[in-house]
Design a protein around this motif. Structure first.
Motif, short mmCIF file in Angstrom:
data_model
loop_
_atom_site.label_atom_id
_atom_site.label_comp_id
_atom_site.label_asym_id
_atom_site.label_seq_id
_atom_site.Cartn_x
_atom_site.Cartn_y
_atom_site.Cartn_z
N HIS A 84 3.30 16.22 -7.61
CA HIS A 84 2.82 16.09 -8.99
C HIS A 84 2.51 14.63 -9.29
O HIS A 84 3.23 13.72 -8.86
N ALA A 85 1.46 14.38 -10.06
CA ALA A 85 1.03 13.01 -10.37
C ALA A 85 2.11 12.22 -11.09
O ALA A 85 2.22 10.99 -10.90
N ASP A 86 2.93 12.87 -11.90
CA ASP A 86 4.00 12.14 -12.59
C ASP A 86 5.06 11.65 -11.61
O ASP A 86 5.62 10.56 -11.78
N SER B 176 0.85 -1.20 0.00
CA SER B 176 0.00 0.00 0.00
C SER B 176 0.88 1.24 0.00
O SER B 176 1.92 1.27 0.66
N ALA B 177 0.44 2.26 -0.70
CA ALA B 177 1.14 3.55 -0.72
C ALA B 177 0.15 4.66 -0.39
O ALA B 177 -0.98 4.65 -0.89
N MET B 178 0.58 5.59 0.45
CA MET B 178 -0.28 6.69 0.88
C MET B 178 0.28 8.01 0.35
O MET B 178 1.22 8.57 0.92
N PRO B 179 -0.28 8.52 -0.75
CA PRO B 179 0.22 9.78 -1.30
C PRO B 179 -0.28 11.00 -0.54
O PRO B 179 -1.35 10.97 0.08
N THR B 180 0.48 12.05 -0.59
CA THR B 180 0.04 13.34 -0.10
C THR B 180 -0.91 13.94 -1.12
O THR B 180 -1.38 13.26 -2.03
N ASN B 181 -1.21 15.25 -1.02
CA ASN B 181 -2.12 15.90 -1.98
C ASN B 181 -1.50 15.88 -3.37
O ASN B 181 -0.40 16.39 -3.58
N LEU B 182 -2.24 15.31 -4.32
CA LEU B 182 -1.74 15.16 -5.68
C LEU B 182 -2.39 16.17 -6.62
O LEU B 182 -3.51 16.62 -6.40
#
Length: 334
Positions: free
Chosen positions: A235-237, A182-188
C-alpha cells in the motif's frame, strides 16, 4: 553482466552511515506530489510535523524541461528531496511506448538530480521500481541481483531508466559526498493511483474492470495471461512510511528493497478484488496475452534490519483503495 562499478552490492563508499536528524522546518520538495506515491509521502511528512512541504503539478513545472527545473530549485532552495515523479504504466503501456518510458524518465531524473547537486540538496531519496531486477532473478530478490541477468522485455526501457537513476545517486555519493539514497518499491497501490484500463498497473486495472462489471451486471470478466504469475503488493501509505524511515535511519550506497516480503498469484488477487467489488460472475483468462515475469518477490531483509516492516494487510489495503476509487471514479483518468 555484473559490474563492480555500478552494482549496488558493492559498498561504493565502504560503509553505511547514520544520517543527521531531519529538520522539520526545512523546505522539503516532493517531485510527483500528486501521484500515487508522492501524495502518500506528502501526507506522511505533514503528519510527522514537516511544515514546509512543497510540490508542483506538471502544468506549472515540466521536469523534462531542464531550465525550468533548475529555476525551480533556485527559487525554492529545498534542503530535502524525494524524487517520486516518473512516467509509469503497466505491461500494455510499457510495451507500446518504450521510447517514451526511457526518454521521459531519464530526462526527469537527470534534471532533478543535477539541479539538486547544483543547489546543494542535503538529502535526496530516489524511488525506482522492482522491475530493475532480472526476469529470472532468485526469489525473493536480494539487492545484489541487480545487473546479473536479462530484464523482462515488456518493461526493459523503464527498468534501464531506473537503473540509470540508481547509478546517478551512487555517482553523486562518490563525487560530491552526498548523503543520497535509493529505494526500490514492489508493486504499489492505493489512493491517487492510475485506474486507466489502457495505462495502469495490474491491481488498479483489475479494480476498475471488476467494478465496472459489477455495476453493469456483466456475466464475465476477462484478464490478461494465465493468472499464475506471483506478485507482491504494498500500500502507498506503507511505502511513504518506509521512505521517511529510510531518510531518518539509512545512509548507504545500496538501493534498499521496500515490500511486504509475501506474494500472491494474479488469479488470487483477482478473486479478492471480485469479492471486494461485489462481482458475482465468472473470470476468464486470455492466455494469448503475456504474463510478464513469472514471480517478483523482494527480499526485504535489509529494510527489516533497519527497523521497518509493512503494517497494512492486502485485504485491508484493497478495501481502502476501492472505497477511495468509488468516491473519485467520476474524476479518474480514462
Amino acid at each position: 553482466m555484473a559490474s563492480g562499478l555500478i552494482s549496488p552490492s558493492v559498498a561504493v563508499d565502504g560503509v553505511e552511515y547514520t544520517p543527521a536528524p531531519l529538520d522539520h522546518t526545512a523546505t522539503f520538495y516532493v517531485a510527483g506530489h500528486r501521484g500515487l506515491v508522492g501524495s502518500a509521502i506528502v501526507r506522511r511528512l505533514e503528519a510527522a510535523g514537516f511544515t514546509s512541504v512543497v510540490g508542483r503539478v506538471s502544468a506549472d513545472l515540466d521536469l523534462k524541461d531542464r531550465d525550468a527545473t533548475f529555476a525551480f530549485f533556485a527559487e525554492t532552495k529545498p534542503r530535502y528531496v524525494v524524487l517520486a515523479a516518473a512516467k509509469v504504466g503497466g505491461i500494455l503501456a510499457n510495451s507500446t511506448y518504450p521510447v517514451d518510458f526511457l526518454s521521459d524518465n531519464i530526462r526527469i531524473q537527470t534534471n532533478v538530480i543535477d539541479a539538486a547537486i547544483a543547489h546543494d540538496v542535503e538529502r535526496l531519496l530516489f524511488l525506482g521500481s522492482s522491475c530493475i531486477y532480472p526476469k529470472f532473478a532468485p526469489q525473493p530478490i536480494p539487492e545484489d541481483s541487480l545487473l546479473t541477468g536479462h530484464l523482462e522485455p515488456t518493461n526493459d526501457a523503464y527498468a534501464i531508466a531506473k537503473i540509470a537513476g540508481i547509478l546517478h545517486i551512487q555517482a553523486a555519493r562518490r563525487q560530491y559526498g552526498k548523503a543520497w539514497i535509493s529505494a526500490m518499491p514492489t508493486n504499489l497501490y492505493g489512493p491517487h493511483d492510475n485506474f486507466s484500463l489502457r495505462g495502469s498497473h495490474v491491481l488498479p486495472a483489475l479494480i476498475r474492470r471488476y467494478d465496472e462489471a459489477a455495476r453493469s451486471g456483466a456475466p464475465t470478466v476477462t484478464n490478461w495471461g494465465t493468472g499464475t504469475p506471483r506478485r507482491e503488493f504494498l500500500h502507498a501509505d506503507d511505502m511513504a512510511d518506509a521512505c521517511l524511515h529510510l531518510l531518518e535511519h539509512y545512509d548507504g550506497p545500496s538501493q534498499v528493497n521496500v515490500g511486504t516480503g509475501t506474494d500472491v498469484t494474479i488469479k488470487e488477487i483477482a478473486e479478492t478484488i471480485a469479492q471486494v467489488t461485489g462481482f458475482a460472475g465468472r473470470t476468464e483468462w486470455d492466455t494469448t496475452k503475456p504474463d510478464g515475469t513469472p514471480q517478483k518477490l523482494l527480499d526485504v531483509s535489509h529494510l527489516t534490519r533497519l527497523g521497518w516492516t509493512a503494517q497494512i494487510s492486502l485485504e485491508e489495503g484493497l478495501r481502502r483503495t476501492y472505497a477511495w476509487y468509488q468516491e473519485n471514479v467520476e474524476a479518474l483518468r480514462d
